[in-house]
Design a protein around this motif. Sequence first.
Motif, mmCIF file in Angstrom:
data_model
loop_
_atom_site.group_PDB
_atom_site.id
_atom_site.type_symbol
_atom_site.label_atom_id
_atom_site.label_comp_id
_atom_site.label_asym_id
_atom_site.label_seq_id
_atom_site.Cartn_x
_atom_site.Cartn_y
_atom_site.Cartn_z
ATOM 1 N N LEU A 1 -31.836 2.694 2.989
ATOM 2 C CA LEU A 1 -32.618 1.492 2.655
ATOM 3 C C LEU A 1 -34.108 1.764 2.813
ATOM 4 C CD1 LEU A 1 -30.450 -1.353 4.236
ATOM 5 C CD2 LEU A 1 -30.501 -0.590 1.857
ATOM 6 N N ASP A 2 -34.481 2.556 3.811
ATOM 7 C CA ASP A 2 -35.892 2.897 4.017
ATOM 8 C C ASP A 2 -36.467 3.681 2.848
ATOM 9 O OD1 ASP A 2 -35.994 1.615 6.436
ATOM 10 O OD2 ASP A 2 -35.742 3.437 7.640
ATOM 11 N N ARG A 3 -35.625 4.378 2.115
ATOM 12 C CA ARG A 3 -36.100 5.190 0.992
ATOM 13 C C ARG A 3 -36.531 4.360 -0.218
ATOM 14 N NH1 ARG A 3 -31.942 10.269 0.891
ATOM 15 N NH2 ARG A 3 -32.799 11.267 2.746
ATOM 16 N N PHE A 4 -35.965 3.165 -0.370
ATOM 17 C CA PHE A 4 -36.323 2.405 -1.567
ATOM 18 C C PHE A 4 -36.770 0.976 -1.312
ATOM 19 C CE2 PHE A 4 -31.764 1.653 -1.263
ATOM 20 C CZ PHE A 4 -31.639 0.315 -1.597
ATOM 21 N N MET B 1 -35.126 -4.393 -6.101
ATOM 22 C CA MET B 1 -34.235 -3.244 -6.003
ATOM 23 C C MET B 1 -34.504 -2.242 -7.116
ATOM 24 S SD MET B 1 -31.952 -3.512 -3.610
ATOM 25 C CE MET B 1 -31.309 -4.727 -2.523
ATOM 26 N N PRO B 2 -34.217 -0.995 -6.846
ATOM 27 C CA PRO B 2 -34.287 0.000 -7.924
ATOM 28 C C PRO B 2 -33.077 -0.197 -8.840
ATOM 29 C CG PRO B 2 -33.378 0.980 -5.958
ATOM 30 C CD PRO B 2 -33.795 -0.426 -5.588
ATOM 31 N N VAL B 3 -33.106 0.428 -9.983
ATOM 32 C CA VAL B 3 -31.981 0.307 -10.908
ATOM 33 C C VAL B 3 -30.704 0.837 -10.268
ATOM 34 C CG1 VAL B 3 -31.071 1.092 -13.120
ATOM 35 C CG2 VAL B 3 -33.439 0.346 -12.936
ATOM 36 N N GLN B 4 -30.774 1.973 -9.585
ATOM 37 C CA GLN B 4 -29.578 2.533 -8.976
ATOM 38 C C GLN B 4 -29.947 3.432 -7.795
ATOM 39 O OE1 GLN B 4 -26.878 5.763 -10.772
ATOM 40 N NE2 GLN B 4 -26.012 3.827 -11.470
ATOM 41 N N ARG B 5 -29.186 3.310 -6.738
ATOM 42 C CA ARG B 5 -29.376 4.163 -5.563
ATOM 43 C C ARG B 5 -28.009 4.690 -5.152
ATOM 44 N NH1 ARG B 5 -32.614 7.566 -3.588
ATOM 45 N NH2 ARG B 5 -32.324 7.875 -1.397
ATOM 46 N N LEU B 6 -27.832 6.000 -5.141
ATOM 47 C CA LEU B 6 -26.568 6.631 -4.784
ATOM 48 C C LEU B 6 -26.711 7.378 -3.469
ATOM 49 C CD1 LEU B 6 -25.921 8.270 -8.254
ATOM 50 C CD2 LEU B 6 -24.829 6.209 -7.398
ATOM 51 N N PHE B 7 -25.686 7.286 -2.625
ATOM 52 C CA PHE B 7 -25.652 8.099 -1.418
ATOM 53 C C PHE B 7 -24.217 8.223 -0.927
ATOM 54 C CE2 PHE B 7 -26.505 3.782 0.015
ATOM 55 C CZ PHE B 7 -25.723 3.626 1.147
ATOM 56 N N HIS C 1 -17.130 9.853 6.912
ATOM 57 C CA HIS C 1 -16.377 9.014 7.844
ATOM 58 C C HIS C 1 -16.769 9.220 9.305
ATOM 59 C CE1 HIS C 1 -13.866 6.582 5.366
ATOM 60 N NE2 HIS C 1 -13.502 7.625 4.648
ATOM 61 N N HIS C 2 -17.237 10.399 9.666
ATOM 62 C CA HIS C 2 -17.633 10.638 11.056
ATOM 63 C C HIS C 2 -19.059 10.166 11.334
ATOM 64 C CE1 HIS C 2 -19.219 14.163 8.949
ATOM 65 N NE2 HIS C 2 -20.152 14.159 9.882
ATOM 66 N N GLU C 3 -19.803 9.796 10.277
ATOM 67 C CA GLU C 3 -21.199 9.374 10.418
ATOM 68 C C GLU C 3 -21.296 7.931 10.924
ATOM 69 O OE1 GLU C 3 -24.830 10.225 7.360
ATOM 70 O OE2 GLU C 3 -22.817 10.256 6.536
ATOM 71 N N ALA C 4 -22.254 7.668 11.767
ATOM 72 C CA ALA C 4 -22.511 6.292 12.208
ATOM 73 C C ALA C 4 -23.110 5.525 11.027
ATOM 74 C CB ALA C 4 -23.458 6.286 13.391
ATOM 75 N N MET C 5 -22.537 4.373 10.710
ATOM 76 C CA MET C 5 -22.940 3.638 9.508
ATOM 77 C C MET C 5 -24.358 3.096 9.561
ATOM 78 S SD MET C 5 -19.724 1.573 7.968
ATOM 79 C CE MET C 5 -19.223 0.811 9.485
ATOM 80 N N GLU C 6 -24.742 2.483 10.685
ATOM 81 C CA GLU C 6 -26.057 1.834 10.734
ATOM 82 C C GLU C 6 -27.206 2.797 10.481
ATOM 83 O OE1 GLU C 6 -27.030 -1.388 13.371
ATOM 84 O OE2 GLU C 6 -24.918 -1.485 13.995
ATOM 85 N N PRO C 7 -27.302 3.917 11.197
ATOM 86 C CA PRO C 7 -28.424 4.823 10.922
ATOM 87 C C PRO C 7 -28.385 5.394 9.499
ATOM 88 C CG PRO C 7 -27.279 5.479 12.940
ATOM 89 C CD PRO C 7 -26.504 4.366 12.329
ATOM 90 N N ALA C 8 -27.190 5.681 8.995
ATOM 91 C CA ALA C 8 -27.081 6.237 7.638
ATOM 92 C C ALA C 8 -27.539 5.219 6.599
ATOM 93 C CB ALA C 8 -25.646 6.679 7.366
ATOM 94 N N VAL D 1 -21.485 5.646 -2.144
ATOM 95 C CA VAL D 1 -22.033 4.294 -2.203
ATOM 96 C C VAL D 1 -23.068 4.233 -3.315
ATOM 97 C CG1 VAL D 1 -23.271 2.509 -0.908
ATOM 98 C CG2 VAL D 1 -21.686 4.045 0.284
ATOM 99 N N ARG D 2 -22.990 3.182 -4.104
ATOM 100 C CA ARG D 2 -23.975 2.962 -5.158
ATOM 101 C C ARG D 2 -24.468 1.529 -5.056
ATOM 102 N NH1 ARG D 2 -22.277 3.625 -11.291
ATOM 103 N NH2 ARG D 2 -21.936 1.400 -11.251
ATOM 104 N N LEU D 3 -25.754 1.383 -4.809
ATOM 105 C CA LEU D 3 -26.405 0.085 -4.850
ATOM 106 C C LEU D 3 -27.077 0.018 -6.212
ATOM 107 C CD1 LEU D 3 -28.038 -0.005 -1.313
ATOM 108 C CD2 LEU D 3 -25.890 -1.045 -2.041
ATOM 109 N N ASP D 4 -26.738 -0.987 -6.970
ATOM 110 C CA ASP D 4 -27.148 -1.047 -8.360
ATOM 111 C C ASP D 4 -27.730 -2.411 -8.687
ATOM 112 O OD1 ASP D 4 -27.264 0.253 -10.805
ATOM 113 O OD2 ASP D 4 -25.094 0.467 -10.978
#
Length: 188
Positions: free
Chosen positions: A91-94, A69-75, A79-86, A127-130
């Motif tokens: 995830l494809d970016r890192f 994993m990278p140190v931190q990923r923010l996005f 609420h109107h966005e479909a969760m899976e594609p977003a 969302v922050r994946l850290d």
Amino acid sequence: GGSRARGQVVSAAAMHSSAERALAAGPLHLAQSPAELAHVRRQGIALSWWRRELSPSVASFMAPQSILMPVQRLFRLRHHEAMEPALDAQLDRFLDQRWHGFDAWRQDLLGLLALARSLSRGDELRVRLDSVCSNGCRLFHSDLVALRMITTYRGPGTEWLPASAVDAHAASRLENRHVLDPSAVRRL
């Protein structure tokens, strides 16, 4: 109360951080199910904690030798966005590999995002994946957000202090001078 992130595999917590609740933080609510994390919205409850078990696939995905994993990923996730594609786009970016356990971890993330969305009253989730390898936040603090949901997949977890161990009116937050009782530290 206050909290600082440290980075174990089996907890999810929702913390309410409005000014009134931060000053009068009530007891910890031990949720028996993910839906009970919503107790954090009740008067006097500042922290709701759900202890959960990870699947063996997610646990192996998080094993130290396989995690890249990278140190931190923010996005942001509206609420109107479909969760899976977003989520997949982020995830494809890192993550350029889909090693053993990825699909199980992705499903776990989707479940947590759906849970966070159900608890949130805002228009979007930040969302922050850290990947934290040390004490990611050395100072205890009250967050400046209405609600924070934390999940720790590996490591000792998040530390927090009950309101009675913190001087909420202290002028300086530097070097944890507002912490009245360091022995009161709790870990999720």
